[in-house]
Design a protein around this motif. Structure first.
Motif, mmCIF file in Angstrom:
data_model
loop_
_atom_site.group_PDB
_atom_site.id
_atom_site.type_symbol
_atom_site.label_atom_id
_atom_site.label_comp_id
_atom_site.label_asym_id
_atom_site.label_seq_id
_atom_site.Cartn_x
_atom_site.Cartn_y
_atom_site.Cartn_z
ATOM 1 N N ARG A 126 0.740 -1.146 -0.079
ATOM 2 C CA ARG A 126 -0.093 -0.035 -0.020
ATOM 3 C C ARG A 126 0.885 1.170 -0.031
ATOM 4 O O ARG A 126 0.400 2.265 -0.757
ATOM 5 C CB ARG A 126 -1.018 -0.165 1.304
ATOM 6 N N LEU A 127 2.100 1.325 0.798
ATOM 7 C CA LEU A 127 2.963 2.186 1.016
ATOM 8 C C LEU A 127 3.578 2.490 -0.496
ATOM 9 O O LEU A 127 3.958 3.697 -0.945
ATOM 10 C CB LEU A 127 4.133 2.076 1.790
ATOM 11 N N LYS A 130 1.301 4.252 -2.779
ATOM 12 C CA LYS A 130 1.391 5.733 -2.527
ATOM 13 C C LYS A 130 2.577 6.517 -2.983
ATOM 14 O O LYS A 130 2.512 7.559 -3.534
ATOM 15 C CB LYS A 130 1.199 6.141 -0.812
ATOM 16 N N TYR A 134 2.116 9.482 -5.346
ATOM 17 C CA TYR A 134 2.573 10.932 -4.982
ATOM 18 C C TYR A 134 3.817 11.341 -5.791
ATOM 19 O O TYR A 134 3.848 12.768 -5.984
ATOM 20 C CB TYR A 134 2.971 10.787 -3.512
ATOM 21 N N PHE A 213 8.512 9.100 1.832
ATOM 22 C CA PHE A 213 7.235 8.960 1.644
ATOM 23 C C PHE A 213 6.177 8.658 2.565
ATOM 24 O O PHE A 213 4.766 8.928 2.448
ATOM 25 C CB PHE A 213 7.302 7.773 0.579
ATOM 26 N N VAL A 214 6.795 8.154 3.725
ATOM 27 C CA VAL A 214 5.873 7.931 4.898
ATOM 28 C C VAL A 214 5.275 9.232 5.507
ATOM 29 O O VAL A 214 4.202 9.442 5.844
ATOM 30 C CB VAL A 214 6.671 7.191 6.156
ATOM 31 N N SER A 217 2.681 10.850 3.040
ATOM 32 C CA SER A 217 1.609 10.286 3.198
ATOM 33 C C SER A 217 0.904 10.642 4.618
ATOM 34 O O SER A 217 -0.363 10.970 4.542
ATOM 35 C CB SER A 217 1.940 8.357 3.306
ATOM 36 N N ASP A 218 1.645 10.885 5.593
ATOM 37 C CA ASP A 218 0.996 11.478 6.972
ATOM 38 C C ASP A 218 0.381 12.817 6.755
ATOM 39 O O ASP A 218 -0.790 13.168 7.369
ATOM 40 C CB ASP A 218 2.162 11.314 8.060
ATOM 41 N N GLU A 221 -2.914 12.645 4.832
ATOM 42 C CA GLU A 221 -3.934 12.022 5.485
ATOM 43 C C GLU A 221 -4.279 12.684 6.703
ATOM 44 O O GLU A 221 -5.226 12.256 7.688
ATOM 45 C CB GLU A 221 -3.630 10.725 5.770
ATOM 46 N N SER A 232 7.107 11.177 11.855
ATOM 47 C CA SER A 232 6.575 12.355 10.993
ATOM 48 C C SER A 232 6.813 13.462 11.738
ATOM 49 O O SER A 232 7.392 14.689 11.151
ATOM 50 C CB SER A 232 5.123 12.427 10.509
#
Length: 450
Positions: A126-127, A130, A134, A213-214, A217-218, A221, A232
């Motif tokens: 899933r990551l 993204k 992104y 990228f984490v 994504s944070d 969201e 993050s």
């Protein structure tokens, strides 16, 4: 499976090392072809290898000027290497698997976990989805803005080509540019030092590519979940502080330097200081002459390059989280506290030991390569240290040493870029023996520290 087959089964770190090496080799062969150079003459293989390594490791150090030496074919090879190297070859392979509707195996998930520097396989596919979505979206938006801006200076077709090339290069923190054919060899963005559009878009690409990228994504969201992970929070705080402190230090040190900030307007001075603070976070582009900076500024940039970007990003260095953990350890020790606490969370001992190990390996690597090159390259120590740190941090900023490197120097810098992109610990795991669980522990001893 037979025991003999298990014996030669590759570990995820080994697959990553071999995968990147294979991409570099393919890129080197393509760049050494006559069609890859603007003159139509074959490029020496070592120069092609160095360029392919720099592109795949998203560094930006170059022995020949990208805009004048390479043909359109060579430049396209370079930008493809940057895209594959920045996102990771396993991410690109996963993209093809998605297109072909192929199932991602357990082993592939393990390799992706290693490549993205994640603690577990949970949600890894899933990551990756993204990451791809992104990355392509951010690059596309920046490419449109760049294309419109440069169409006024270079014409529509060339403006679009430059927009796409630099959007990919800057988001992946590669630092390759084509302005050698416009404003002079190795000039980077010096002609746009006070251009707000070029600078702001470039900096946003560099920062987003370096956050990881984490974190992206944070942030996306956040409207839904109304919270950020500890990772993050640490990355965003460290990034903001380093950019802010870096801007102030560079502004103060270079304010009266007529080789850098001196001739610029006050807004230009601030913009150039901000850009030079963002760029050492592994981007490699520069809007003022790096060789013209004062020695104090050059050494400060070395520190920024060594820290680098954040985990799971397109950048290198020891990473912002590692640096924050070390600073937290110092503060805890001074305050007499046993635990490192960040945002009301206590860090585990394994995180602290990993941070110390990574930093020490990185430090030894930079020192070792610098000492070696100090004996083979006829340049100042600071110049060599700057170049080696730039290679390790996959930054790409240069004081002008790279084009003058000896063959031995090119090989050492190329190996340093390779180690910096994969990470010292990944290389250590790939090259070291398989860890075995200890069956006993030695009694605790005490030594005097300090």
């Amino acid at each position: 499976m037979k025991p003999a087959a298990k014996k030669f089964e590759l570990k995820p770190p080994q697959i990553l090392v071999l995968g990147f090496a294979a991409i570099i080799l393919i890129g080197s062969i393509l760049l050494s072809l006559p069609v890859a150079s603007a003159s139509g003459q074959p490029t020496p293989f070592l120069d092609a290898l160095f360029t392919a390594t720099s592109a795949t490791c998203v560094t930006g150090l170059v022995v020949v000027d990208t805009g004048t030496h390479w043909s359109v074919f060579g430049q396209i090879v370079i930008i493809l290497l940057i895209q594959v190297g920045g996102l990771g070859f396993m991410t690109m392979a996963t993209l093809f698997a998605f297109v072909l509707k192929k199932r991602i195996s357990l082993k592939e998930r393990l390799i992706l976990q290693e490549a993205m520097n994640q603690g577990s396989m949970e949600g890894i596919v899933r990551l990756i989805r993204k990451v791809i979505r992104y990355s392509l979206t951010i690059e596309a938006i920046a490419a449109v803005i760049f294309s419109i801006r440069w169409s006024f200076d270079l014409g529509v077709s060339r403006g679009i080509y430059y927009g796409i090339f630099h959007a990919i290069s800057f988001f992946n923190n590669a630092g390759f540019d084509l302005f050698g054919s416009v404003t002079g060899k190795f000039s980077s963005l010096t002609a746009y030092a006070d251009d707000w559009v070029i600078n702001l878009v470039s900096m946003m690409l560099i920062i987003l590519g370096g956050l990881g990228f984490v974190v992206i994504s944070d942030l996306i969201e956040f409207k839904t979940v109304k919270k950020l992970s500890l990772h993050s929070k640490v990355v965003l705080s460290a990034t903001g502080i380093l950019i802010g402190v870096g801007t102030i230090v560079i502004f103060v040190f270079e304010l009266t330097n007529m080789k850098t900030l001196g001739p610029l307007s006050w807004s230009g001075k601030f913009l150039a200081s901000l850009f030079q603070s963002v760029s050492p976070r592994t981007a490699g582009a520069n809007s003022v002459d790096i060789a013209g900076l004062r020695q104090a500024t050059q050494f400060f940039i070395i520190i920024l390059m060594f820290i680098g970007a954040s985990p799971g990003s397109t950048g290198g260095g020891i990473k912002t989280t590692t640096f924050t953990t070390l600073v937290g350890a110092i503060v805890a020790m001074i305050r007499g506290k046993e635990d490192i606490v960040l945002f009301h969370y206590r860090l585990g001992k394994d995180r602290i030991l990993k941070a110390i190990t990574l930093t020490m390996i990185a430090l030894f690597l930079v020192i070792f390569v610098t000492m070696l090159l100090s004996t083979t390259e006829d340049h100042s120590f600071l110049m060599i240290l700057f170049e080696v740190t730039s290679a390790f941090g996959t930054v790409g900023l240069s004081m002008g040493l790279t084009p003058d490197l000896t063959e031995f120097g090119k090989v050492m810098i190329a190996l340093t870029m390779f180690a910096g992109r994969l990470g010292p610990l990944t290389l250590a795991y790939a090259l070291g023996p398989k860890a075995e669980k200890e069956l006993y522990r030695y009694p605790e001893g005490k030594i005097t520290i300090g």
